[in-house]
Design an enzyme around this catalytic site. Structure first.
Site, PDB file in Angstrom:
ATOM      1  N   LYS A  62      33.153  49.115  44.365  1.00  0.00           N
ATOM      2  CA  LYS A  62      34.034  50.169  43.852  1.00  0.00           C
ATOM      3  C   LYS A  62      33.632  50.526  42.421  1.00  0.00           C
ATOM      4  CE  LYS A  62      37.332  46.524  42.958  1.00  0.00           C
ATOM      5  NZ  LYS A  62      38.682  46.303  42.501  1.00  0.00           N
ATOM      6  N   TYR A  64      33.692  56.782  10.106  1.00  0.00           N
ATOM      7  CA  TYR A  64      35.060  57.311  10.048  1.00  0.00           C
ATOM      8  C   TYR A  64      36.024  56.286   9.461  1.00  0.00           C
ATOM      9  CZ  TYR A  64      33.934  61.193  13.223  1.00  0.00           C
ATOM     10  OH  TYR A  64      33.429  62.324  13.792  1.00  0.00           O
TER      11      TYR A  64
HETATM   12  C1  LIG Z   1      40.770  43.409  46.767  1.00  0.00           C
HETATM   13  C2  LIG Z   1      39.573  42.950  46.010  1.00  0.00           C
HETATM   14  N1  LIG Z   1      38.737  42.075  46.577  1.00  0.00           N
HETATM   15  C3  LIG Z   1      37.637  41.620  45.939  1.00  0.00           C
HETATM   16  C4  LIG Z   1      37.344  42.029  44.655  1.00  0.00           C
HETATM   17  C5  LIG Z   1      36.109  41.490  43.968  1.00  0.00           C
HETATM   18  O1  LIG Z   1      36.446  40.741  42.837  1.00  0.00           O
HETATM   19  P1  LIG Z   1      35.310  40.104  41.903  1.00  0.00           P
HETATM   20  O2  LIG Z   1      34.699  41.230  41.159  1.00  0.00           O
HETATM   21  O3  LIG Z   1      36.060  39.192  41.003  1.00  0.00           O
HETATM   22  O4  LIG Z   1      34.352  39.417  42.789  1.00  0.00           O
HETATM   23  C6  LIG Z   1      38.201  42.934  44.022  1.00  0.00           C
HETATM   24  C7  LIG Z   1      37.927  43.364  42.648  1.00  0.00           C
HETATM   25  O5  LIG Z   1      38.752  43.616  41.837  1.00  0.00           O
HETATM   26  C8  LIG Z   1      39.339  43.412  44.722  1.00  0.00           C
HETATM   27  O6  LIG Z   1      40.185  44.284  44.161  1.00  0.00           O
END
Ligand SMILES: Cc1ncc(COP(=O)(O)O)c(C=O)c1O
Length: 394
Positions: free
Chosen positions: A56, A281
């Site tokens: 994601k 700044y």
């Molecule tokens: C539902 C879910 N599963 C798995 C993960 C993977 O987590 P990580 O990046 O700690 O491996 C995430 C990440 O936020 C998540 O939201």
């Protein structure tokens, strides 16, 4: 309560990120494809169950299309994204493994989800009903879904108290095929008893759903920290995100992972300041001695957090140099008084390793996060879309 069905089905659009061909600035992120492959293999070896890659937020800032294609070829058995548009982007890039859309919000986009063969994670009965209706209207085959159980995160997921009624609604809809059950840990890197508690709740929820006549192929719960630190959490597959990118924040003793992203720029301006002169700044830095100040063309608009103003470091010629003054949108100043020989055009590393004539050093995402009051996930995803990603094999 069933939310109102809104008008026309949603059309899902994707924003565009800077490509290497667009780049005039020397500011860029270099992504090591071989490190990604190595990390996948290492995590799969440790977990002993299939790895589904969590890609994601543009694969945690690494560029979802290139990362997905690389990891799919390297054996990732599935991909998890948060948004439908992220899933569509990957299907359009040719990804064929299952894609799980985890965010829980599908709006009016069921047609797009079905057309691109994306697997939703459901946790509300209105979602079950409206998706089933969409499948029925198309007279298509049953569509695979995963169901999320809330075992303690309290964001998404069916609360245990509502499981029985949820199962009843799901059973009435043969248009949907339950493929998986999932949950998510709140503190996998820091609170082992809470992980155990969540797993106990997940087991109880599983038994209840089985007693109610539901069947599913897989159960999954583990993120990177859980798969590394809690063998019991590995179940039928693991959902690894940050570990694929070479980090395991909060998990001690993990040495086999290799950071996949390096962010570099170059010195574009150099000046000598007299003692007492200020930088940037708000004049938040004032030189206490005659100082050599270098400017790099990267700022908070690129994801170099403003919280690093007068706190963070960069690497120049293989040595650390402090960020001085306020990080601005496009530019950042560093004090190179103690880095002899700096010239315009010298490489500046903002994240990752550098070997130079004065030594070698590494700035990890965890260290940068600690300086900026953040977490490694935010550092990586924060590298903005105007920084082109260059993919490398080494
Ligand atoms: C539902 C879910 N599963 C798995 C993960 C993977 O987590 P990580 O990046 O700690 O491996 C995430 C990440 O936020 C998540 O939201």
């Amino acid at each position: 309560m069933t939310p109102p069905i809104t008008s026309a089905p949603a059309r899902v659009l994707t924003p565009r990120r800077a490509a290497p061909a667009d780049s005039v600035r020397p500011t860029r992120a270099e992504i090591s494809l071989s490190h990604l492959r190595h990390n996948l293999t290492e995590l799969a070896r440790i977990a002993g169950t299939p790895v589904w890659s969590v890609l994601k937020a543009d694969a945690y800032g690494h560029g979802a299309k290139a990362v997905a294609r690389t990891l799919e070829r390297a054996g990732s058995r599935g991909i998890c994204v948060a948004l439908i548009e992220e899933g569509i982007e990957l299907r359009e890039a040719g990804v064929v493994v299952p894609i799980l859309v985890m965010s829980g919000h599908y709006g009016n986009a069921w047609p797009e989800l079905l057309r691109h063969e994306l697997t939703p994670v459901l946790s509300r009965v209105d979602q079950v009903r409206s998706l089933a209706e969409e499948v029925r209207e198309r007279a298509g085959p049953a569509h695979g879904v995963h169901v999320k159980i809330d075992t303690g995160m309290a964001r998404l997921g069916v609360p245990p108290s509502e499981l029985e009624s949820f199962a009843g609604v799901l059973r009435q809809h043969p248009e949907l095929r339950l493929e998986g059950l999932m949950t998510h840990f709140a503190s996998a890197e820091s609170d082992a008893p809470f992980v155990e508690l969540q797993l106990d709740r997940f087991d109880r929820a599983t038994r209840l759903l089985e007693q109610l006549g539901l069947r599913f192929r897989v159960r999954h719960a583990a993120n990177t920290a859980a798969l590394l630190a809690h063998p019991r959490a590995r179940l039928d597959l693991v959902r690894a995100g940050i570990g694929l990118f070479g980090l395991a924040p909060g998990v001690a003793g993990v040495s086999g992972l290799r950071p996949a992203m390096r962010v570099r720029s170059e010195v574009i301006s150099l000046r000598t300041l007299a003692a007492g002169a200020s930088v940037g700044y708000g004049a938040t830095f004032r030189a206490t001695r005659e100082s050599r100040i270098a400017t790099l063309p990267m700022g908070y608009g690129d994801g170099l957090s403003r919280a690093l103003s007068n706190r963070g470091h960069v690497l120049v010629r293989g040595r650390r140099a402090p960020i001085v003054g306020a990080v601005s949108m496009d530019l950042t100043s560093v004090d190179v008084t103690d880095v002899p020989g700096v010239q315009i055009g010298d490489e500046v590393v903002v994240l990752g390793s550098q070997e130079g004539p004065l030594g070698s050093d590494t700035l990890s995402a965890e260290e940068i996060a600690a300086h900026g009051g953040s977490i490694a996930w935010e550092v990586l995803t924060g590298i903005s879309r105007r920084v082109p990603r260059f993919y490398r094999e080494d």
